[in-house]
Design an enzyme around this catalytic site. Sequence first.
Site, PDB file in Angstrom:
ATOM      1  N   TYR A 170       4.583 -12.053   2.044  1.00 20.62           N
ATOM      2  CA  TYR A 170       4.713 -10.731   1.258  1.00 20.62           C
ATOM      3  C   TYR A 170       4.655 -11.523  -0.378  1.00 20.62           C
ATOM      4  O   TYR A 170       4.194 -10.963  -1.159  1.00 20.62           O
ATOM      5  CB  TYR A 170       5.602 -10.058   1.665  1.00 20.62           C
ATOM      6  CG  TYR A 170       5.373  -8.515   0.701  1.00 20.62           C
ATOM      7  CD1 TYR A 170       4.606  -7.922   1.038  1.00 20.62           C
ATOM      8  CD2 TYR A 170       6.384  -8.335  -0.536  1.00 20.62           C
ATOM      9  CE1 TYR A 170       4.521  -6.337   0.390  1.00 20.62           C
ATOM     10  CE2 TYR A 170       6.324  -6.848  -1.112  1.00 20.62           C
ATOM     11  CZ  TYR A 170       5.263  -6.112  -0.488  1.00 20.62           C
ATOM     12  OH  TYR A 170       5.151  -4.842  -1.077  1.00 20.62           O
ATOM     13  N   SER A 229       4.406  -5.634  -6.698  1.00 20.75           N
ATOM     14  CA  SER A 229       5.588  -5.380  -6.342  1.00 20.75           C
ATOM     15  C   SER A 229       6.624  -5.996  -7.148  1.00 20.75           C
ATOM     16  O   SER A 229       6.204  -7.078  -8.103  1.00 20.75           O
ATOM     17  CB  SER A 229       5.551  -6.149  -4.951  1.00 20.75           C
ATOM     18  OG  SER A 229       6.888  -6.198  -4.320  1.00 20.75           O
TER      19      SER A 229
HETATM   20  P1  NAP Z   1       2.991   2.378   3.711  1.00 20.94           P
HETATM   21  O1  NAP Z   1       3.331   3.850   3.919  1.00 20.94           O
HETATM   22  O2  NAP Z   1       3.244   1.268   4.889  1.00 20.94           O
HETATM   23  O3  NAP Z   1       1.468   2.409   3.404  1.00 20.94           O
HETATM   24  C1  NAP Z   1       0.577   1.195   3.686  1.00 20.94           C
HETATM   25  C2  NAP Z   1      -0.770   1.608   3.630  1.00 20.94           C
HETATM   26  O4  NAP Z   1      -1.714   0.529   3.869  1.00 20.94           O
HETATM   27  C3  NAP Z   1      -1.142   2.545   4.931  1.00 20.94           C
HETATM   28  O5  NAP Z   1      -2.071   3.656   4.368  1.00 20.94           O
HETATM   29  C4  NAP Z   1      -1.643   1.730   5.861  1.00 20.94           C
HETATM   30  O6  NAP Z   1      -2.378   2.204   6.825  1.00 20.94           O
HETATM   31  C5  NAP Z   1      -2.398   0.763   4.977  1.00 20.94           C
HETATM   32  N1  NAP Z   1      -2.818  -0.610   5.624  1.00 20.94           N
HETATM   33  C6  NAP Z   1      -2.047  -1.255   6.348  1.00 20.94           C
HETATM   34  N2  NAP Z   1      -2.628  -2.469   6.760  1.00 20.94           N
HETATM   35  C7  NAP Z   1      -3.990  -2.071   6.679  1.00 20.94           C
HETATM   36  C8  NAP Z   1      -4.946  -2.454   7.267  1.00 20.94           C
HETATM   37  N3  NAP Z   1      -5.045  -3.716   7.787  1.00 20.94           N
HETATM   38  N4  NAP Z   1      -6.277  -1.966   7.134  1.00 20.94           N
HETATM   39  C9  NAP Z   1      -6.430  -0.596   6.416  1.00 20.94           C
HETATM   40  N5  NAP Z   1      -5.165  -0.354   5.906  1.00 20.94           N
HETATM   41  C10 NAP Z   1      -3.973  -0.947   6.229  1.00 20.94           C
HETATM   42  O7  NAP Z   1       3.700   1.702   2.714  1.00 20.94           O
HETATM   43  P2  NAP Z   1       3.776   1.582   1.113  1.00 20.94           P
HETATM   44  O8  NAP Z   1       5.048   1.741   0.653  1.00 20.94           O
HETATM   45  O9  NAP Z   1       3.009   3.009   0.683  1.00 20.94           O
HETATM   46  O10 NAP Z   1       2.613   0.750   0.589  1.00 20.94           O
HETATM   47  C11 NAP Z   1       1.497   0.778  -0.272  1.00 20.94           C
HETATM   48  C12 NAP Z   1       1.423  -0.328  -1.191  1.00 20.94           C
HETATM   49  O11 NAP Z   1       2.544  -0.420  -2.116  1.00 20.94           O
HETATM   50  C13 NAP Z   1       1.468  -1.718  -0.412  1.00 20.94           C
HETATM   51  O12 NAP Z   1       0.551  -2.509  -0.892  1.00 20.94           O
HETATM   52  C14 NAP Z   1       2.986  -2.247  -0.669  1.00 20.94           C
HETATM   53  O13 NAP Z   1       3.113  -3.646  -0.379  1.00 20.94           O
HETATM   54  C15 NAP Z   1       3.344  -1.558  -2.059  1.00 20.94           C
HETATM   55  N6  NAP Z   1       4.450  -1.748  -2.345  1.00 20.94           N
HETATM   56  C16 NAP Z   1       5.398  -0.868  -1.481  1.00 20.94           C
HETATM   57  C17 NAP Z   1       6.772  -0.936  -2.038  1.00 20.94           C
HETATM   58  C18 NAP Z   1       7.990  -0.170  -1.314  1.00 20.94           C
HETATM   59  O14 NAP Z   1       8.940  -0.211  -1.845  1.00 20.94           O
HETATM   60  N7  NAP Z   1       7.647   0.841  -0.552  1.00 20.94           N
HETATM   61  C19 NAP Z   1       7.143  -1.675  -3.256  1.00 20.94           C
HETATM   62  C20 NAP Z   1       6.307  -2.308  -3.927  1.00 20.94           C
HETATM   63  C21 NAP Z   1       5.205  -2.356  -3.492  1.00 20.94           C
HETATM   64  P3  NAP Z   1      -1.519   2.673   8.260  1.00 20.94           P
HETATM   65  O15 NAP Z   1      -0.689   3.816   7.940  1.00 20.94           O
HETATM   66  O16 NAP Z   1      -2.811   2.791   9.215  1.00 20.94           O
HETATM   67  O17 NAP Z   1      -0.822   1.369   8.534  1.00 20.94           O
END
Ligand code: NAP
Length: 252
Positions: A157, A144
């Site tokens: 986080y 991140s």
């Molecule tokens: P997202 O749409 O909320 O996706 C998160 C994923 O993680 C979903 O598939 C979610 O499943 C899964 N997850 C969460 N808790 C879990 C658990 N206890 N067991 C199994 N699966 C779990 O968000 P995203 O932005 O695509 O995030 C993906 C990664 O990118 C994360 O590591 C996040 O920190 C990172 N990231 C995101 C951003 C941003 O701006 N969006 C920036 C930097 C890094 P469910 O759908 O079932 O909740």
Amino acid sequence: MTTPFDLSGKTALVTGANTGIGQAIAVALAQAGADVAVAGRTPPVETQAMVEAAGRRFVSISADFTSIEPIPRIMEEAVAGLGKLDILVNNAGIIRRADSIDFTEADWDEVMTVNVKSTFFLCQAFGRHIMGRNAKGKIINIASMLSFQGGIRVPSYTASKSGVAGITKLLACEWAGKGINVNAIAPGYVETNNTTALRADEKRNAEILARIPAGRWSVPADMAGPAVFLASDASDYVHGTILPVDGGWLAR
Ligand code: NAP
């Protein structure tokens, strides 16, 4: 015609791939030629359709990363379904927002377990699988901007993503000589469920947008090319890097 980015014959495990960045990466790996297993708690119906539309095999594994208990079963089911694993993408992650002065132990522990503890022990299980086969492997952790910066109101986080960057570098140091590339992608601000609250806050949204040199929020597909690169032979000499994919945010 093959290219260094071709993933034909490769197999990948992606966590949290029912939506967002994980889905975009799973589909990109499939479009580059890899068969894909995904592990997570929500059935990845849409992702399955997209991977199969790319002509690749798909395995869905039910798992909740609030504990590391499912990890041996995830490896067994992925290997049973695909024959072997070559690529691991640790994408599943959560965020909890509150002022540090009020932050709870529960919000600390859950984020640290899902984001960094599960990531480390999945890397360990995958590392054992690769070394046990004397094979080559590729690990891509999702870091991140808060692997580099402090952020606001997201203490667990920030700690977790700084931890992801740290273990990415540590594992690269231990495993670069053993045929495993360990790297991370650090997305900028991406339009996913993770950032719904941030985008709904008009002031924060405007502040963020104003300092992104690319002039727009990222979409999950922006992570596709970097993920294929880090999963492919094209990155064989890339170890321990935290690759920002941020529209220039860190260059500001
Ligand atoms: P997202 O749409 O909320 O996706 C998160 C994923 O993680 C979903 O598939 C979610 O499943 C899964 N997850 C969460 N808790 C879990 C658990 N206890 N067991 C199994 N699966 C779990 O968000 P995203 O932005 O695509 O995030 C993906 C990664 O990118 C994360 O590591 C996040 O920190 C990172 N990231 C995101 C951003 C941003 O701006 N969006 C920036 C930097 C890094 P469910 O759908 O079932 O909740």
